[in-house]
Every structure is written in structure tokens, then in C-alpha cells.
Write an enzyme that holds these catalytic residues in place. Structure first.
Site, short mmCIF file in Angstrom:
data_model
loop_
_atom_site.label_atom_id
_atom_site.label_comp_id
_atom_site.label_asym_id
_atom_site.label_seq_id
_atom_site.Cartn_x
_atom_site.Cartn_y
_atom_site.Cartn_z
N LYS A 17 1.41 4.24 6.22
CA LYS A 17 2.65 4.37 5.48
C LYS A 17 3.83 3.94 6.35
O LYS A 17 3.83 4.13 7.56
CB LYS A 17 2.85 5.81 5.03
CG LYS A 17 1.86 6.28 3.98
CD LYS A 17 2.14 7.71 3.58
CE LYS A 17 1.15 8.18 2.51
NZ LYS A 17 1.43 9.59 2.12
N CYS A 82 4.31 -12.79 -0.49
CA CYS A 82 3.07 -12.04 -0.35
C CYS A 82 1.87 -12.90 0.05
O CYS A 82 0.82 -12.36 0.41
CB CYS A 82 2.76 -11.30 -1.64
SG CYS A 82 4.06 -10.14 -2.11
N GLY A 129 15.33 -15.66 -8.65
CA GLY A 129 16.26 -15.50 -9.75
C GLY A 129 15.72 -15.97 -11.09
O GLY A 129 15.86 -15.29 -12.11
N CYS A 212 -0.18 0.55 -8.96
CA CYS A 212 0.74 -0.28 -8.18
C CYS A 212 0.41 -0.12 -6.70
O CYS A 212 0.25 1.00 -6.21
CB CYS A 212 2.18 0.15 -8.42
SG CYS A 212 2.65 0.25 -10.17
N CYS A 213 0.33 -1.23 -5.97
CA CYS A 213 -0.01 -1.15 -4.55
C CYS A 213 1.16 -0.55 -3.77
O CYS A 213 2.32 -0.72 -4.13
CB CYS A 213 -0.38 -2.51 -4.00
SG CYS A 213 1.01 -3.65 -3.82
#
Length: 393
Positions: A17, A82, A129, A212-213
Site C-alpha cells: 500500500k 499504465c 482530455g 477496481c485495482c
């Protein structure tokens, strides 16, 4: 003649974390040393380095690798959202395949902060955007975090198009946790039920919090070498990169007003098709896959984008158990991003590490039986997709 590229060594530290990790340079250097040790090489053998991270100042790659050695080699910093880790891998593979070098390292790390991803610079146009504009056009919650809104919207579109049940999305998280139970490097290892997943906080479309990761901190690395170098040095490099492709957005991402296209379905399909064509290996020959399950919705889309099942059939694929042990192809034996975590710059190289371990037979309790062909999928909005196919000799 193109050089055959071997994965000589991999390394990965446990993902944790935000706020509990070492600093990025320490994480990165640790993963690099692990990969070098796994390969049986020293940093002096490395001729080029490609280092991926998203949240960090320029030349953070040098700061991490200088803790390993200072040999004057080129260190190229990479940022592709990512898909950053796989982009670094892609560049290292190209350098070896072209005969420019015989040994290169691809390293990825990320020191993240808690909470949803967001822009760092608010005094200039966001590169995402146009993606956000399309998401907002049909948004049920315009203030939702960008990534959740985009991928949740894609999941809602998939449901509308093919009638997929909400429980189907939840089953992806259940599988992820079941696989991660045996991965000591994953952050979430406690099994969950479909009921628990569906009862967690609603986020957007069919997504709940457990779909959700999480943002995490971590690092991973791979040492790539030419086949000739491996033979000359007596390296046990049984894993070959048979084919690899990177794609960026097509006009369809924006012109078709499809959230499934916005999140990269066409990028995935084009990269996968090229990899299959270049390798001569078919989707049905793949034994194990690590794919980009940042949200359960994306895993469902990716089954079809990677041609593991025909378009519109992912629900049956999931309910038949063809995505796990005993089925047609084991997907995300590591637990994937949903359970392992997603430190952006490290993710692609962590996927590489898992697949190399699987092909070597080093998967332990999560080993895929007789794994010989492995497929990796790493996606970044903005956008870039890297698909890599590995083969055990």
C-alpha cells in the site's frame, strides 16, 4: 537477420500500500539486483537500460540504477501511463532483436499515493482530455474519478450490447482473489464471494469497489539477452520472446463514441492479431495469460480483444470456467492487478516475471500445468497497448 531474444532473468518485490513502501530508488534497485542474480549476470554485463515510471521526476531511472552500478551505459526513462513497464520491455527487446546490444535491462517502479489516479499538471491540457469528453457525454456521474468512469462506462456498454449479468463482472474479482491466495507478492490474498463483491461500495456502471485495482507501490525487472549471448555465457535462458507488438489509438477510439473503444479494445485486438501472425501461434495454443485487469470490465473486454473467445461470448467463457485452472486458459494466475496491485511503471514487468516463472515451472501452488506458451497484455490510456508472446524452449 533478427536476433532471437531470451529472458535471462526476472525480479519482483512484493507490492504494498502507498505510504508503506521504501522509496522508488530503493525499490527499483532491489528489483534490478534480483533480476541480475536470477540471470547469473552482473550489472557490468548490461549494455542498455530502459526504466519505466509514471509518477516521478526525470532521470529517476538513473537514481535507481546508480545504486546498482555506474558503468556509463545509456539509461532511457520511459512513461506510457499504465503500459509503461511493457513499453520499457518493448524497447529493450527491440535493441537486442536489431543486434544493437546483447544484454539489456528493463526496469519498472512506482511510488504512488493513496486514492484514484488524477492529473498532476492542471495548468495545461490533459492528454486524456478527449477520452474524458466522450465519457462525460453519456455519464451517469460526471464527477466520478476518470479511470472508474471510463472503464465503468465500457462495462455498462458491454452489458447493454451483449446482456451480460452483473454477477459476471463480480466473478472476475472472485477468481482474482482465488489465484492471489497463493501469491506472496500480492496485496489482496483473502478470498471473496460473488455476494461480497456485489455488496461492496458501488462505483460506476456494473463496477463495485472490489472490482477496481488498488494503487500500490512496487518494482519489477527483466534481463533480456540475445540467443548467441546466452549460449556464449552458458545461461539457462529457456524463455524466448516469440513476438511482441505495440499499438496506439486508431480514429475509432474517438469517432465511434464507444466506451469499449475508448478503453482500448481496438488497440488490444490489433496488437494481438499482429503477435499471432508474427509468431504463427494461434490463440487456442496459449496456456497462460497475464492481462490488464485494472477493472473487472477490462478483463471481460480483453478476453475478446485477445481472441481467447469470440466477441460477445466472454460471459459464457467465464461461467464455464475456461478462464481458470482446469479450463481452456489460465488468466492472471498471479491474481492480476485486482489482487496483486497496480504500481503503474512496474505492472508490465511484474506480468513478465509471472509468466517467466510459469514457463520455467516455478509457479509453486499456482503453477499452470505444462505451460509452454504465455501471452501478456498491458494497456495504458492515452494510449498504448503492448502484447507479448513468450515460449518455453
Amino acid at each position: 537477420m533478427a536476433q532471437r531474444v531470451k529472458v535471462a532473468g526476472v525480479g519482483m518485490i512484493p507490492f504494498v500500500k502507498p505510504g508503506t513502501s521504501a522509496n522508488y530508488d530503493e525499490m527499483g534497485s532491489t528489483a534490478a539486483r534480483m533480476a541480475l542474480e536470477d540471470a547469473g549476470l552482473s550489472y557490468a554485463d548490461v549494455e542498455q537500460a530502459y526504466v519505466g515510471f509514471v509518477y516521478g521526476d526525470s532521470t529517476s531511472g538513473q537514481a535507481a540504477l546508480y545504486r546498482v552500478g555506474m558503468t556509463g551505459i545509456p539509461v532511457i526513462n520511459v512513461n506510457n501511463n499504465c503500459s509503461t513497464g511493457s513499453s520499457a520491455l518493448y524497447l529493450a527487446r527491440q535493441a537486442i532483436e536489431a543486434g544493437i546490444v546483447d544484454c539489456a535491462i528493463a526496469l519498472g517502479f512506482e511510488q504512488m499515493v493513496p486514492g484514484a489516479l488524477g492529473d498532476i499538471y492542471n495548468d495545461r491540457p490533459s492528454p486524456l482530455g478527449r477520452f474524458v469528453e466522450i465519457a462525460n457525454e453519456g455519464s451517469q456521474n460526471i464527477d466520478a474519478p476518470m479511470a472508474i468512469k471510463v472503464f465503468g462506462g465500457a462495462g455498462a456498454e458491454y452489458q447493454k450490447r451483449y446482456g451480460a449479468k452483473t454477477e459476471t463482472f463480480a466473478k472476475i474479482s472472485v477468481k482474482a482473489r482465488r489465484h492471489a491466495e497463493h501469491n506472496d507478492k500480492a496485496i489482496f490474498r483473502k478470498p471473496v464471494t460473488v455476494e461480497e463483491v456485489m455488496a461492496s461500495t458501488p462505483m460506476y456502471g456494473p463496477l463495485t469497489r472490489l472490482q477496481c485495482c488498488p494503487p500500490t507501490c512496487g518494482a519489477a525487472a527483466a534481463i533480456l539477452v540475445s540467443e548467441e549471448f546466452a549460449k556464449r555465457r552458458g545461461l539457462k535462458a529457456d524463455v524466448t520472446i516469440r513476438a511482441q507488438a505495440m499499438t496506439t489509438d486508431f480514429p475509432s477510439t474517438f469517432t465511434e463514441k464507444s466506451m469499449m473503444k475508448v478503453v482500448g479494445f481496438d488497440l488490444t485486438a490489433a496488437a494481438a492479431d499482429k503477435v499471432y501472425a508474427d509468431s504463427g501461434i494461434a490463440p487456442e495454443d496459449v496456456d497462460v495469460v497475464e492481462l490488464h485487469d485494472c477493472f473487472t470490465a477490462n478483463e471481460i473486454l480483453t478476453y475478446e480483444g485477445l481472441r481467447l473467445t469470440p466477441e460477445g461470448t466472454a460471459e459464457k467463457f467465464i461461467w464455464d470456467g475456461d478462464n481458470t485452472y482446469g479450463g481452456r486458459v489460465v488468466t492472471n494466475p498471479s491474481g492480476g492487478l485486482l489482487s496483486k496491485g497496480h504500481p503503474l511503471g512496474a505492472t508490465g514487468l511484474a506480468q513478465c516475471a509471472e509468466l517467466v516463472w510459469q514457463l520455467r515451472g516455478q509457479g509453486g501452488p499456482r503453477q499452470v500445468e505444462n505451460a509452454r506458451i504465455a501471452l501478456q497484455h498491458n494497456l495504458g490510456l492515452g494510449g498504448a497497448c503492448v502484447v507479448t508472446l513468450y515460449e518455453r524452449a
